[in-house]
Design a protein around this motif. Structure first.
Motif, PDB file in Angstrom:
ATOM      1  N   TRP A 151      71.768  24.211  37.039  1.00 58.88           N
ATOM      2  CA  TRP A 151      71.306  23.556  38.392  1.00 58.88           C
ATOM      3  C   TRP A 151      71.358  22.136  38.396  1.00 58.88           C
ATOM      4  CZ3 TRP A 151      65.704  23.698  40.217  1.00 58.88           C
ATOM      5  CH2 TRP A 151      65.770  23.339  41.550  1.00 58.88           C
ATOM      6  N   PHE A 152      71.961  21.310  39.245  1.00 49.35           N
ATOM      7  CA  PHE A 152      71.775  19.993  39.264  1.00 49.35           C
ATOM      8  C   PHE A 152      71.047  19.524  40.660  1.00 49.35           C
ATOM      9  CE2 PHE A 152      74.881  16.069  39.304  1.00 49.35           C
ATOM     10  CZ  PHE A 152      73.924  15.254  38.900  1.00 49.35           C
ATOM     11  N   MET A 153      70.273  18.527  40.622  1.00 51.82           N
ATOM     12  CA  MET A 153      69.493  18.182  41.567  1.00 51.82           C
ATOM     13  C   MET A 153      68.992  16.771  41.220  1.00 51.82           C
ATOM     14  SD  MET A 153      67.896  18.765  44.492  1.00 51.82           S
ATOM     15  CE  MET A 153      66.533  18.110  45.585  1.00 51.82           C
TER      16      MET A 153
ATOM     17  N   ALA B 111      83.621  13.428  33.827  1.00 47.90           N
ATOM     18  CA  ALA B 111      82.285  14.334  34.232  1.00 47.90           C
ATOM     19  C   ALA B 111      81.601  14.254  33.110  1.00 47.90           C
ATOM     20  CB  ALA B 111      83.118  15.733  34.514  1.00 47.90           C
ATOM     21  N   LEU B 112      80.429  14.428  33.566  1.00 53.64           N
ATOM     22  CA  LEU B 112      79.367  14.585  32.551  1.00 53.64           C
ATOM     23  C   LEU B 112      79.268  15.829  31.660  1.00 53.64           C
ATOM     24  CD1 LEU B 112      76.135  13.199  34.296  1.00 53.64           C
ATOM     25  CD2 LEU B 112      77.771  11.726  33.064  1.00 53.64           C
TER      26      LEU B 112
ATOM     27  N   ILE C 255      72.605  19.917  47.763  1.00 55.27           N
ATOM     28  CA  ILE C 255      73.529  19.348  48.907  1.00 55.27           C
ATOM     29  C   ILE C 255      72.616  18.849  49.875  1.00 55.27           C
ATOM     30  CG2 ILE C 255      74.046  21.326  50.133  1.00 55.27           C
ATOM     31  CD1 ILE C 255      76.374  18.205  49.364  1.00 55.27           C
ATOM     32  N   GLN C 256      72.567  17.571  50.525  1.00 53.31           N
ATOM     33  CA  GLN C 256      72.109  17.058  51.656  1.00 53.31           C
ATOM     34  C   GLN C 256      73.047  17.524  52.762  1.00 53.31           C
ATOM     35  OE1 GLN C 256      72.381  12.895  52.708  1.00 53.31           O
ATOM     36  NE2 GLN C 256      70.225  12.724  53.176  1.00 53.31           N
TER      37      GLN C 256
ATOM     38  N   TRP D  80      69.053   9.344  43.097  1.00 57.46           N
ATOM     39  CA  TRP D  80      69.516   9.642  44.089  1.00 57.46           C
ATOM     40  C   TRP D  80      71.045   9.115  44.208  1.00 57.46           C
ATOM     41  CZ3 TRP D  80      69.687  12.614  48.434  1.00 57.46           C
ATOM     42  CH2 TRP D  80      70.042  12.240  49.507  1.00 57.46           C
ATOM     43  N   ASN D  81      71.348   7.773  44.057  1.00 55.01           N
ATOM     44  CA  ASN D  81      72.504   7.225  44.108  1.00 55.01           C
ATOM     45  C   ASN D  81      73.613   7.940  43.117  1.00 55.01           C
ATOM     46  OD1 ASN D  81      71.740   5.795  46.424  1.00 55.01           O
ATOM     47  ND2 ASN D  81      71.535   3.854  45.233  1.00 55.01           N
ATOM     48  N   ASP D  82      72.931   7.924  41.878  1.00 55.13           N
ATOM     49  CA  ASP D  82      73.655   8.456  40.836  1.00 55.13           C
ATOM     50  C   ASP D  82      74.257   9.866  41.023  1.00 55.13           C
ATOM     51  OD1 ASP D  82      73.456   5.893  39.397  1.00 55.13           O
ATOM     52  OD2 ASP D  82      71.694   6.687  38.197  1.00 55.13           O
ATOM     53  N   TYR D  83      73.237  10.643  41.677  1.00 57.77           N
ATOM     54  CA  TYR D  83      73.594  12.268  41.813  1.00 57.77           C
ATOM     55  C   TYR D  83      74.977  12.273  42.630  1.00 57.77           C
ATOM     56  CZ  TYR D  83      73.305  16.849  43.415  1.00 57.77           C
ATOM     57  OH  TYR D  83      73.578  18.186  43.921  1.00 57.77           O
ATOM     58  N   TRP D  84      75.254  11.408  43.576  1.00 54.86           N
ATOM     59  CA  TRP D  84      76.466  11.570  44.311  1.00 54.86           C
ATOM     60  C   TRP D  84      77.720  11.189  43.634  1.00 54.86           C
ATOM     61  CZ3 TRP D  84      75.492  15.398  47.491  1.00 54.86           C
ATOM     62  CH2 TRP D  84      74.101  15.290  48.162  1.00 54.86           C
ATOM     63  N   THR D  85      77.418  10.097  42.860  1.00 56.28           N
ATOM     64  CA  THR D  85      78.427   9.456  41.957  1.00 56.28           C
ATOM     65  C   THR D  85      78.887  10.699  40.866  1.00 56.28           C
ATOM     66  OG1 THR D  85      77.833   7.364  42.067  1.00 56.28           O
ATOM     67  CG2 THR D  85      79.244   7.887  40.429  1.00 56.28           C
ATOM     68  N   LYS D  86      77.955  11.407  40.161  1.00 60.87           N
ATOM     69  CA  LYS D  86      78.090  12.268  39.408  1.00 60.87           C
ATOM     70  C   LYS D  86      78.746  13.662  39.981  1.00 60.87           C
ATOM     71  CE  LYS D  86      74.705  10.187  36.236  1.00 60.87           C
ATOM     72  NZ  LYS D  86      73.470  10.206  35.581  1.00 60.87           N
TER      73      LYS D  86
END
Length: 417
Positions: free
Chosen positions: A45-47, A22-23, A102-103, A80-86
Motif C-alpha cells: 500500500w502506497f500513501m 520506478a521506485l 488517490i485524491q 505529498w508532492n513526491d507521492y504524485w511524482t512517484k
C-alpha cells in the motif's frame, strides 16, 4: 492483469515525470495471485504522509484492515508532492502497489490505474449509502468507482487561538468578514511573525475566490478558467496581503500546502487555509491552542470548496479480490472511527463523522464544519490537475511576491489547459 497505457495516457500522467525510474521499493503487487498454488496474503500500500504522527496512524489503519481482510499490508509512504511524482513513475512502468491512495482532484488523471470497485462492493460488504454522496461521486470517473473514500471536508481557516486571546482579539466566528480578517491579521503581524500564511497552491486561494465571487478555477464543464474579472480581482487582493497589507510573509520558492501548514504549526503565521485532515498534525506539533473558523464573508458570502481522498485497487494487483477486501477494511467502521478520533480524517462514512468531533476538543468546530460543508461545492479539477497545480504554485511565487503581474500569472497557468 496489468494495465496498458497509450502514449497519450502516459503524457496525461505527468509529462517528464512519466519517464522517471520506478521506485524498486514500490515495485508491483502481491507475490502470488489468488489462483496460485500458494496464494500470498501479502499486500502493498502506497500513501502520502506529512509527519511521524500520520505514519503511525496509517500503520494502525493497515493493521486494522489486515486483520479484517486476512492479509498483511506493508505500508509505503512519501511526502505529498513526491507521492504524485512517484505514482506517475510507477504508472508508467506498471509497478504500482496493490492498494493505491488517490485524491478526488486527481482521480480523473489516474483512473486507468484502478479496477472498478463498483463490481466488488457486494463481496466487500460495502454499501455506497454508507458514505457521503458528494465525495463518493468524486471518486467516480465516467461511472467507474476508482476508490472508496476515507475522508472529505471543506477548506476552512485554522487559527492560533492562543495568539488571538493574547492580542485581545475577538475569536473568529460565523459572520466574520474579510475586513475583520485583515484587521486581525495586521494586529497579529509583528517582526517575523505574520497574521496569515499566503500559500501559493490553488487550495490556498480558491476558497477566497468562492467567498468573494462564487467562482472556482475550473468551470462546471471541466474547463480551467482564470481569465475573468472575478479571478483578477481575487488574485490582486490575495497578492496585496503580501505586497500592500504586509500581513503575510513573502512566499518561499520551495512552497507547498505542507509548508503552509508547517508555518502555521510552528507559530510563524496565526492563520492558514487548511482542511480537517490536518488536525492530527496540529495536535502533535502546535504548542498553542488551535481553532477552526469559517471562511470570512466576502461579496458572495462565506463559501468554500470540499475535497477528499480514498483507496483503490491497482489494476496490476495480483489478487484484486483480496485487495478489495483490504480497501473495505481501510475505509471500514473501525478504521474510520480511529482516523476521526486522531484528527487525521473527517470520515467519509457518515455514521463515523461524530468521532472527529468527539476525539478532538475544538469547541464550536462542529458548527463550523457543518456550516462550511453546507456552504461548499465539490472542488473541481481538470484531467491534468497535477500539472496545473505545479505550474500554479511555481508562477504564484513571483506574482504574489510582487515580481510578476497577475495577467502574466493567468496566461502561464491557462497554458496548462
Amino acid at each position: 492483469m496489468a494495465p496498458t497505457f497509450s502514449r497519450r495516457q502516459l503524457l496525461g500522467l505527468g509529462g517528464g515525470a512519466a519517464a522517471a525510474l520506478a521506485l524498486s521499493a514500490c515495485g508491483g503487487g502481491s507475490s502470488a495471485g489468488s489462483g496460485s498454488d500458494s496464494a500470498s496474503t501479502e499486500l502493498s500500500w502506497f500513501m502520502w504522509s506529512a509527519s511521524t504522527a500520520e505514519v503511525d496512524a496509517w500503520k494502525e489503519v493497515a493493521r486494522i484492515a489486515g486483520e479484517e481482510s486476512g492479509s498483511t499490508i506493508s505500508f509505503q509512504t512519501a511526502a505529498w508532492n513526491d507521492y504524485w511524482t512517484k505514482l506517475t513513475s510507477q504508472a508508467a512502468s506498471r509497478q504500482t502497489t496493490d492498494l493505491v491512495s488517490i485524491q478526488s482532484l486527481r482521480a480523473p488523471q489516474f483512473a486507468d490505474l484502478f479496477i472498478d470497485l463498483g463490481d466488488h462492493l457486494s463481496a466487500m460488504g460495502v454499501s455506497e449509502s454508507d458514505f457521503d454522496a458528494s465525495i463518493l461521486d468524486a471518486m467516480k470517473v465516467d461511472g467507474k468507482l476508482v476508490a472508496l473514500p476515507y475522508d472529505f471536508g471543506p477548506l476552512v481557516v485554522f487559527y492560533n487561538k492562543t495568539a488571538f486571546e493574547q492580542a485581545g482579539l475577538p475569536l473568529p466566528a460565523a459572520g466574520w468578514t474579510q475586513d475583520e480578517f485583515v484587521t486581525a491579521a495586521k494586529t497579529l503581524t509583528s517582526g517575523d511573525s505574520y497574521g496569515f500564511f499566503a500559500g501559493s497552491v490553488p487550495d490556498s486561494i480558491i476558497p477566497w475566490a468562492m467567498s468573494q465571487h462564487g467562482v472556482q478555477a475550473v468551470t462546471a464543464d471541466g474547463a480551467l478558467d482564470l481569465d475573468t474579472d472575478e479571478w483578477r480581482d481575487t488574485l490582486n487582493w490575495y497578492r496585496g496581503l503580501i505586497t500592500n497589507e504586509k500581513v503575510a510573509a513573502p512566499i518561499p520558492a520551495a512552497n507547498s500546502q505542507a509548508s503552509a501548514t508547517n508555518q502555521f504549526l510552528s507559530g510563524n503565521a496565526a492563520m492558514n487555509i487548511d482542511g480537517p485532515w490536518s488536525l492530527i498534525n496540529a495536535k502533535a506539533t502546535a504548542d498553542f491552542e488551535v481553532g477552526i473558523a469559517p471562511m470570512p464573508v466576502g461579496g458572495s458570502g462565506s463559501r468554500t470548496v470540499s475535497a477528499g481522498s480514498g483507496f483503490g485497487v491497482s489494476a496490476a494487483a495480483q489478487d484484486p479480490e483480496l485487495a478489495a477486501k483490504a480497501v473495505a477494511g481501510l475505509t471500514g467502521v473501525e478504521a474510520e472511527a480511529y482516523l476521526g478520533e486522531q484528527g487525521r480524517a473527517f470520515p467519509a462514512r457518515t455514521a463515523q463523522q461524530s468521532s472527529w468531533y468527539e476525539g478532538n476538543d475544538l469547541g464550536d468546530a462542529q458548527q463550523v464544519i457543518d456550516a462550511m460543508i453546507a456552504a461548499s461545492e465539490p472542488f473541481r479539477a481538470t484531467a491534468k490537475w497535477t500539472q496545473v497545480n505545479n505550474e500554479w504554485a511555481k508562477y504564484a511565487v513571483p506574482t504574489f511576491n510582487g515580481d510578476g503581474s497577475v495577467d502574466d500569472f493567468i496566461a502561464r497557468v491557462m497554458a496548462q489547459a
